[in-house]
Design an enzyme around this catalytic site. Structure first.
Site, short mmCIF file in Angstrom:
data_model
loop_
_atom_site.label_atom_id
_atom_site.label_comp_id
_atom_site.label_asym_id
_atom_site.label_seq_id
_atom_site.Cartn_x
_atom_site.Cartn_y
_atom_site.Cartn_z
N LYS A 262 11.47 6.58 -1.75
CA LYS A 262 11.71 5.88 -3.02
C LYS A 262 11.59 6.86 -4.16
CE LYS A 262 9.62 2.40 -6.11
NZ LYS A 262 8.63 1.30 -6.27
N ASP A 267 9.44 3.48 -13.69
CA ASP A 267 9.56 2.05 -13.42
C ASP A 267 9.04 1.24 -14.61
OD1 ASP A 267 9.76 -0.46 -12.35
OD2 ASP A 267 8.20 -0.19 -10.82
N LYS A 274 7.08 -4.60 -17.23
CA LYS A 274 5.65 -4.44 -16.99
C LYS A 274 4.90 -4.48 -18.31
CE LYS A 274 5.89 -1.41 -12.90
NZ LYS A 274 5.24 -2.29 -11.92
N ASP A 285 6.43 6.84 -9.70
CA ASP A 285 7.13 5.94 -8.81
C ASP A 285 8.22 6.63 -7.98
OD1 ASP A 285 6.87 3.37 -7.88
OD2 ASP A 285 8.39 2.53 -9.22
N ASP A 344 11.17 -6.13 -11.14
CA ASP A 344 10.12 -5.14 -10.92
C ASP A 344 9.89 -4.89 -9.43
OD1 ASP A 344 8.21 -3.31 -11.62
OD2 ASP A 344 6.66 -4.78 -12.13
N GLU A 346 11.83 -3.45 -7.43
CA GLU A 346 13.07 -2.67 -7.37
C GLU A 346 13.06 -1.66 -6.23
OE1 GLU A 346 10.52 -1.82 -9.07
OE2 GLU A 346 10.37 0.32 -8.66
N ARG A 348 12.13 -1.84 -3.14
CA ARG A 348 12.68 -2.38 -1.88
C ARG A 348 14.20 -2.49 -1.94
NH1 ARG A 348 9.01 -7.61 -2.30
NH2 ARG A 348 7.73 -6.07 -3.38
N1 BES Z 1 6.14 0.72 -8.41
C1 BES Z 1 5.60 -0.57 -8.32
C2 BES Z 1 4.37 -0.63 -7.40
C3 BES Z 1 3.11 -0.01 -7.95
C4 BES Z 1 2.26 -0.74 -8.74
C5 BES Z 1 2.74 1.26 -7.57
C6 BES Z 1 1.08 -0.16 -9.20
C7 BES Z 1 1.58 1.84 -8.04
C8 BES Z 1 0.74 1.12 -8.84
C9 BES Z 1 6.63 -1.52 -7.76
O1 BES Z 1 7.94 -1.25 -8.10
C10 BES Z 1 6.31 -2.87 -8.30
O2 BES Z 1 6.39 -3.04 -9.48
N2 BES Z 1 5.96 -3.79 -7.42
C11 BES Z 1 5.61 -5.11 -7.81
C12 BES Z 1 6.17 -6.06 -6.78
C13 BES Z 1 6.07 -7.51 -7.16
C14 BES Z 1 6.95 -7.80 -8.36
C15 BES Z 1 6.48 -8.36 -6.00
C16 BES Z 1 4.09 -5.19 -7.85
O3 BES Z 1 3.42 -4.60 -7.02
O4 BES Z 1 3.59 -5.86 -8.77
ZN ZN Z 2 8.40 0.65 -8.54
MN MN Z 3 8.51 -2.12 -9.94
#
Ligand code: BES
Ligand code: ZN
Ligand code: MN
Length: 494
Positions: A262, A267, A274, A285, A344, A346, A348
């Protein structure tokens, strides 16, 4: 820092600063692997007499204006592990850096052997090279690095040790290369530049690697609409970096492993924006892509016997009037329709299309790494990586690799209920599962839908371990850790 190996006793006698390890037996200090004169010389000092040699004890002894010894206590020899050795040697490197000595000699013969498939020379080299890392390219005043030369002394002649040092050097150089990428600011390391940097590194440093870089038009031709949907709001084009390494001796039986990473250079969350506190740090990210690239790079440099593919899915997740909105439905490369309920989630999406692309290459296994879910930190903390897989044999092999390399990795399950949770009412799939429920595993369940033909696949969620590892002296207390590169590397080499 340059590491060399010497058998020359004169170097040992003339070095201005030498690290000597001491251990304990029945709680009493023991000097092993030292000549009796040096042992005697040291024992004449009152503070050495008071030195217990417990694990982590350290003492600087100046025997003359030109010669000092740095005593490192390693405690009970029987209780010493490879990771303890790595951590405490890393700590002594940090201490010695403060002394301001350019040349550091390490008496290898005083370091006890530990039960590990990794030799102590490799452990020490790795500890030193990983600790030596600093990210100061944007500072006008550079962080001073005192040790420029690390010399391992051993009386035993050994050709293998020399090779081990060279290999560790290549691996750690790759880890530090990844750390540099991860730490770089997102306004500088945007997708187009990131792809160029990789292309140049391959050209300059890797042999037998073919590079192909897919741009936006190429991704359209490939029907990678999920990937493209994440890039909709970006000022930059997406990039899919596709690297192929063919070993010098390859035949029908040669295994082929594909790595997928990834590479979200930043992000923002997209329209599912966010909050500012969580957005800070999202330059990390792209950590998954840098991690798999580093493992690939190290494996190529150290001549892995396997055919390797490395796929880096690169874009940012930004917002403008063209950015994907929640509720959008997009058809993936594999033909499944996906309801994007949260922009968010994204990572996946870009991985889904890239995993499907990877499957078309018919590898024997696919490994992906991603900073995929915040839920990973809730489940396992920031010290432990999450492993999820569709293949039990593969996950066992990877857990073994992690153990051998002393990296914390823990498997989480993909169960039928999680797969069902990812189904949408209006499309084939949706991109989020039930809120606050097994977020790391439901994300993996989503990815699994894009693995064709039951190809063994494993997913590393490095949202926690990729970043600041305050407890590890060989990782910067703040910034990219470079963890999981060694576990992946271990798999790619065996
Ligand atoms: N890049 C983030 C995951 C992340 C969060 C990594 C905090 C490191 C620290 C990912 O893209 C994300 O935002 N995931 C969401 C998924 C949710 C919307 C289902 C998350 O973890 O809140
Ligand atoms: Zn992300
Ligand atoms: Mn995200």
């Amino acid at each position: 820092m340059k590491i060399t190996l010497t058998h020359n006793k004169n170097q040992l006698l003339s070095a201005p600063l030498t690290v000597i390890a001491v251990t304990q037996k029945n709680k009493k200090i023991q000097f092993k692997g030292l000549s009796s004169d040096v042992t005697k010389q040291l024992q004449d000092y009152q503070h050495v007499q008071n030195f217990k040699g417990s694990l982590g004890d350290e003492l600087l002894v100046s025997v003359s204006p030109k010669q000092s010894y740095y005593l490192l206590g390693l405690g009970d020899e029987k209780k010493l592990t490879s990771e303890k050795l790595r951590r405490f040697f890393a700590k002594s490197i940090q201490q010695v850096e403060k002394i301001n000595e350019k040349k550091l000699l390490v008496n290898l013969d005083t370091i006890p052997n530990v039960t590990s498939s990794i030799s102590k020379t490799e452990i020490l080299s790795e500890a030193a090279l990983m600790t030596d890392y600093k990210f100061d390219r944007h500072k006008n005043k550079k962080i001073k690095k005192s040790i420029t030369e690390l010399i391992f002394f051993t009386a035993k002649s050994s050709k293998k040790e020399q090779e081990v040092i060279i290999q560790a050097n290549r691996t750690c150089e790759s880890i530090n290369f990844a750390r540099d990428l991860i730490n770089e600011a997102p306004n500088i390391l945007h997708s187009e530049r990131y792809a160029k940097i990789i292309e140049k590194d391959v050209k300059d440093n890797l042999k037998r690697v073919k590079t192909k870089i897919l741009n936006k038009a190429d991704l359209k031709k490939e029907k990678m609409n999920l990937f493209l949907s994440v890039n909709n709001g970006s000022a930059y084009e997406p990039r899919l970096v596709h690297l192929t390494y063919t070993p010098s001796k390859s035949n029908q039986k040669t295994k082929h492993y594909a790595l997928v990473g990834k590479g979200i250079t930043f992000d923002t969350g997209g329209y599912s924006l966010k909050p500012s506190g969580s957005m800070m740090g999202m330059k990390f990210d792209m950590g998954g892509s840098a991690t798999v690239y580093a493992a690939f790079r190290a494996a190529v440099l150290n001549q892995s016997p396997h055919k390797l593919t490395c796929l880096l899915a690169i874009t940012d997740n930004a917002v403008n009037s063209k950015a994907t909105t929640p509720d959008s439905i997009v058809v993936a490369r594999n033909g499944m329709s996906v309801e994007i309920l949260n922009t968010d989630a994204e990572g996946r999406l870009i991985l889904a299309d890239t995993l499907d692309y990877a499957c078309d290459l018919k590898p024997d296994a696919i490994l992906d790494a991603a900073t995929l879910t915040g839920a990973c930190l809730v489940a396992l903390g920031s010290e432990v990586g999450a492993l999820l897989s569709n293949n039990h044999k593969l996950s066992l092999q990877l857990l073994k690799c992690a153990k051998e390399r002393d990296e914390y990795l823990w498997e989480l399950p993909i169960i039928e209920e999680f797969r069902i949770d990812m189904k949408s009412k209006v499309a084939d799939l949706k991109n989020i599962g039930t809120p606050m429920r097994a977020g790391t595993a439901t994300a993996a369940a989503f990815l699994e839908y894009f693995i064709k033909d039951d190809i063994p696949w494993a997913h590393f969620d490095i949202a926690g371990v990729g970043d600041s590892q305050k407890h590890l002296p060989y990782c910067p207390s703040q910034g990219a850790s470079g963890l999981m590169v060694r576990t992946l590397y271990q798999y790619l080499m065996n």
